[in-house]
Design a protein around this motif. Structure first.
Motif, short mmCIF file in Angstrom:
data_model
loop_
_atom_site.label_atom_id
_atom_site.label_comp_id
_atom_site.label_asym_id
_atom_site.label_seq_id
_atom_site.Cartn_x
_atom_site.Cartn_y
_atom_site.Cartn_z
N TYR A 84 47.61 9.03 28.05
CA TYR A 84 47.83 7.80 27.63
C TYR A 84 49.03 7.57 26.95
N LEU A 85 49.35 8.40 26.29
CA LEU A 85 50.53 8.27 25.17
C LEU A 85 51.92 8.62 26.21
N GLN A 86 51.65 9.59 27.05
CA GLN A 86 52.73 10.27 27.67
C GLN A 86 52.21 10.85 29.28
N ILE A 91 51.18 5.12 35.40
CA ILE A 91 52.16 6.23 36.05
C ILE A 91 51.28 7.07 37.07
N LEU A 92 50.20 7.55 36.33
CA LEU A 92 49.06 8.62 37.08
C LEU A 92 48.46 7.77 38.24
N ASP A 93 47.96 6.41 37.86
CA ASP A 93 47.58 5.44 38.75
C ASP A 93 48.53 5.41 40.20
N GLU A 94 49.57 4.96 39.78
CA GLU A 94 50.63 4.95 40.85
C GLU A 94 50.92 6.14 41.72
N LYS A 100 46.58 14.38 42.19
CA LYS A 100 48.00 14.17 43.40
C LYS A 100 49.06 14.14 42.50
N PHE A 101 48.88 13.58 41.21
CA PHE A 101 50.07 13.72 40.08
C PHE A 101 50.53 15.20 39.95
N MET A 102 49.59 15.94 39.68
CA MET A 102 49.71 17.54 39.19
C MET A 102 49.75 18.38 40.50
N ASN A 103 49.45 18.04 41.55
CA ASN A 103 49.36 18.77 42.94
C ASN A 103 48.07 19.78 42.81
N TRP A 104 46.93 19.11 42.19
CA TRP A 104 45.73 19.86 42.14
C TRP A 104 44.68 19.32 43.22
N ALA A 105 44.19 20.16 44.08
CA ALA A 105 43.54 19.32 45.10
C ALA A 105 42.14 19.35 44.87
N VAL A 180 41.50 3.40 30.71
CA VAL A 180 42.78 4.80 30.62
C VAL A 180 42.29 5.61 31.71
N GLN A 181 40.79 6.12 31.90
CA GLN A 181 40.47 7.30 32.40
C GLN A 181 40.28 6.91 33.80
N HIS A 182 39.95 5.42 34.08
CA HIS A 182 39.94 5.18 35.65
C HIS A 182 41.22 5.28 36.01
N LYS A 183 42.22 4.67 35.25
CA LYS A 183 43.77 4.89 35.85
C LYS A 183 44.01 6.35 35.94
N ILE A 184 43.93 7.29 35.12
CA ILE A 184 43.97 8.64 35.13
C ILE A 184 43.21 9.31 36.56
#
Length: 423
Positions: A84-86, A91-94, A100-105, A180-184
């Motif tokens: 949430y802070l960084q 950003i993660l939602d986008e 996908k953000f961290m390349n973990w399937a 926050v968690q839904h967007k993550i």
């Protein structure tokens, strides 16, 4: 209180094998609270019991996601407070979500942020002091670490807290945590709860437990609203968090209260002393719905894992394997050792003989010690890979031992070696 949501069928848990036998004698065929199972998420299955690697800021510290996969981790848990802070949940939602953000399937978890809001907010940094011999006297309801000021303040609606990064003021509530968690975008999320310590009075524990119950109801309502609003996204499971410190009546009440709500599973957290871990997990397992998974927050020591498996915990997470690696500590079947010792300077063997991890297959203790002494960050990577593999493999082997009926022998052998004489 809303009833079950139609999309909850996209997440499931199945009990596969019951652990049988007497914990004290190892004899008899009676079923215990322990079990193996299968959690099914939109991004894959988790065979339980399982150790979930912690990737706090969308990374398992110093380890490539590909290496996390190769060492056998089935899922990764990230931290909602830190993300949430960084860089921010938008950003993660986008990016298409945490995976996908961290390349973990594979499957992913996020905690609610409640632990970090309260631990960092009280100045205890990485761990909340759970000992009654801490800085404040027993029964103090506003414990703060020595030399620190309180940076988090709880009210009925939520928590105001000050960022540990830049001092900005922020607000978390059940609704904000769910947004926050839904967007993550993790497969499994945790409801926003208030974390207490063993220093808090019985009266405050009761007050806090009721607040966490009311927050849980709000989390479910907001979670279902967001599930409908974000219908094109994969379903995200929501786990309720069980508090109650070391009071049996409060723990059981929390389990009954949250167990009646339409959660997909449950996290067992809060303040407790190590010697009471199995007892407290057992209370919770006896009360919680049998057909929903139980996640034990912040556990990785071998004795804690075994006692928790017996008591009915299905999954575990902890930062310890990578944290101690950054201080040169490595796990072996004979215990944990510190690689900075001079005796390893010309030790050409692996961190552990017979280990199948990438580090042990390719690098010597002498080389990794050199990296650590030279302050080369590769030492963190190599030891972290080994330590994560050690814990993941131990829990995987415990699962296999339940399935083939050798759990008690496996436990005795593993703990006997690990906590036996140091070499």
């Amino acid at each position: 209180m809303p009833s079950d949501h139609p999309r909850q069928s996209e997440f499931s848990f199945r009990v596969d094998t019951r652990l049988t036998g007497n914990p004290s004698t190892g004899e008899g065929g009676e079923a215990t609270l322990g079990r193996t199972g299968t959690i099914t998420t939109p991004h894959g299955e988790i065979q339980t019991p399982a150790f979930i690697a912690v990737g706090t800021k969308a990374t398992v510290k110093a380890v490539l996601p590909e290496s996390v996969r190769d060492l056998g981790a089935q899922a990764v848990l990230a931290n909602a407070y830190h993300l949430y802070l960084q860089p921010g949940p938008e950003i993660l939602d986008e990016a298409g979500g945490l995976g996908k953000f961290m390349n973990w399937a594979g499957p992913t978890f996020t905690d609610s942020g409640g632990f970090q809001v309260m631990s960092l907010g009280s100045g205890f940094k990485k761990v909340i002091e759970m000992s009654v011999a801490a800085s404040a006297p027993a029964g103090a309801d506003d414990a703060v670490a020595p030399g620190k000021e309180r940076l988090a303040h709880v009210d009925e609606d939520g928590v105001w807290f000050t960022s540990h990064l830049n001092g900005d003021r922020h607000r978390f509530s059940p609704e904000i945590s769910m947004n926050v968690q839904h967007k993550i975008g993790a497969d499994i999320m945790f409801a926003f709860d208030e974390l207490t310590t063993l220093q808090n009075s019985r009266g405050y524990q009761e007050e806090s437990l009721e607040r966490t119950r009311r927050w849980a109801e709000r989390c479910v309502a907001e979670h279902f609203r967001l599930t409908d609003e974000r219908a094109g996204k994969p379903y995200q499971a929501l786990f309720g968090v069980i508090q109650g410190a070391q009071y049996e009546d409060l723990r059981r009440k929390a389990c009954r209260d949250l167990g009646a709500m339409p959660f997909d599973g449950f996290g067992i957290g809060g303040a407790l002393e190590k010697e009471n871990l199995g007892t407290i997990v057992g209370w919770c397992s006896e009360e919680l719905p049998e057909d929903k998974p139980r996640h034990l927050l912040g556990i990785s020591e071998p004795d804690d894992i075994f006692v928790s498996i017996e008591a009915g915990a299905d999954t575990f997470d902890c930062v310890s394997p990578t944290r101690v690696a950054r201080n040169s500590a490595f796990y072996t079947a004979e215990g944990r050792f510190n690689l900075s010792g001079a005796k390893y300077r010309r030790d050409w063997g692996p961190l552990q003989d017979g280990c199948d991890c990438y580090t042990c297959q390719n690098y010597s203790r002498a080389y990794i010690r050199h990296l650590y002494k030279a302050k080369e960050l590769l030492s963190h990577t190599l030891i972290s890979i080994h330590n994560e593999r050690f814990v993941v493999r131990m829990v995987d082997d415990a699962r296999k031992a339940i399935e083939d009926g050798t759990f008690w022998e496996f436990k005795a052998e593993t703990l006997g070696r690990y906590y036996g004489a140091r070499v």
